[in-house]
Design a protein around this motif. Structure first.
Motif, short mmCIF file in Angstrom:
data_model
loop_
_atom_site.label_atom_id
_atom_site.label_comp_id
_atom_site.label_asym_id
_atom_site.label_seq_id
_atom_site.Cartn_x
_atom_site.Cartn_y
_atom_site.Cartn_z
N GLU A 146 0.93 -1.34 -0.22
CA GLU A 146 0.66 0.18 0.17
C GLU A 146 0.87 0.62 0.14
N SER A 204 0.51 5.54 3.70
CA SER A 204 -0.29 5.13 4.03
C SER A 204 -0.66 5.92 5.11
N ALA A 249 -3.71 1.65 -2.34
CA ALA A 249 -2.10 1.97 -3.30
C ALA A 249 -2.02 3.65 -4.12
#
Length: 331
Positions: A284, A290, A318
């Motif tokens: 991600e 993130s 992502a």
């Protein structure tokens, strides 16, 4: 006494008659031959040179050579030899034995008995092998097997379509102004780790269509890296290989054998081409942080992941910081 005198006179007259008869008996031809030297001698004693003022204007009038060949015929004195024909056969019987022996043209000998050793192609300055225009060197399709010696002022090198198999650390030593290296379509399978990292001005490194399995260390000045159509594995990339390249804008690694996206990627990146590899998953944090949902990466607008066995819809978190979604399969 009177009779004796008369006898002597008659004898003298007889002798005189005999001499006159002998003189008359000499042929006229012989008399002319005897008189000619006297005439020639008289001619040379008083030569007449008044009409021998020789100039370019009267050369043809004074010296008439029109019948020269008729007066002097040398045809019987020397054999005629025509250009392009065989030489006349020698009359010496010993020489006739060697008529079929071919003689070689004598070769010129060098001034010195020691000649310099030939310089291999890789040891020649590139301007003897290639085309140098200003600070650009063009060595395309020159059948090179090594990087030639380059002028110290070289800024751009084009050595495409050759047979170069390896890049060594000293190939670009001292080239402080080198900005672009294009080695497309060679046989390069090995690059020394420090072959490029010591080039402070290098901005573009173009290596597509070679046989690379790994990438060397790159200088921080690099802006564009193109290594498409090689055999590069993810294990052939150093950990965090591109993180510190703060000026890198174009990273093209399509048509290789990568299993992972080479993260982290610098913020300066604008174009990432990874199509036709073996990428199956991603983290991600590959493109976005993130932990910071306010992040926006406006520069990274071109991401290609098509041709990989990855389902991009499985990683929605992502891409939230990107202005555009990557190109690829969403199913």
């Amino acid at each position: 006494n009177t009779a004796g005198c008369r006898t002597w006179a008659l004898a003298w007259l007889g002798m005189a008659s005999l001499c006159l008869g002998a003189a008359r008996a000499v042929p006229a031809k012989e008399r002319r031959r005897m008189e000619k030297p006297k005439a020639d001698l008289a001619l040379y004693e008083n030569p007449d040179l008044d009409n021998y003022d020789l100039t370019l204007d009267n050369y043809g009038e004074i010296l008439d050579l029109s019948n020269y060949e008729e007066l002097y015929d040398y045809g019987d004195l020397a054999p005629k030899i025509e250009v392009g024909t065989l030489a006349p056969r020698p009359k010496d019987p010993a020489a006739l034995l060697n008529l079929d022996t071919r003689t070689e043209t004598p070769k010129l000998q060098p001034l010195s008995t020691t000649s310099p050793a030939p310089i291999p192609a890789q040891g020649l300055p590139s301007c003897l092998l290639c085309l140098c225009i200003g600070t650009s060197v063009y060595c395309d399709d020159a059948n090179l097997e090594h990087i030639p010696l380059l002028p110290p002022e070289t800024t751009y090198l084009y050595a495409r379509f050759n047979r170069i198999g390896a890049i060594r650390a000293g190939d670009f030593a001292g080239l402080k102004k080198l900005k672009r290296i294009d080695l497309s379509s060679n046989f390069i399978s090995w690059v020394d780790a420090d072959a490029f990292c010591l080039l402070p001005s290098l901005q573009e490194l173009i290596l597509p269509e070679n046989r690379l399995t790994a990438l060397p260390e790159l200088p921080r000045s690099i802006i564009r890296l193109d290594a498409r159509l090689n055999r590069i594995h993810s294990t052939g990339l150093r950990p965090q290989a591109f993180q510190d390249l703060k000026q890198l804008q174009f990273l093209h690694l399509s048509d290789n054998q990568l299993e992972h996206i080479p993260a982290p990627l610098p913020e300066s990146l604008r174009s990432l081409h990874l199509q036709n590899n073996n990428i199956q998953t991603m983290h991600e944090d590959t493109f976005c942080d993130s932990r910071d949902h306010s992040q926006i990466r406006r520069a990274l607008e071109d991401i290609r992941l098509d041709g990989n066995p990855i389902n991009l819809s499985l990683f929605p978190n992502a891409y939230f910081c990107l202005p555009r979604l990557p190109t690829g399969h969403f199913f």
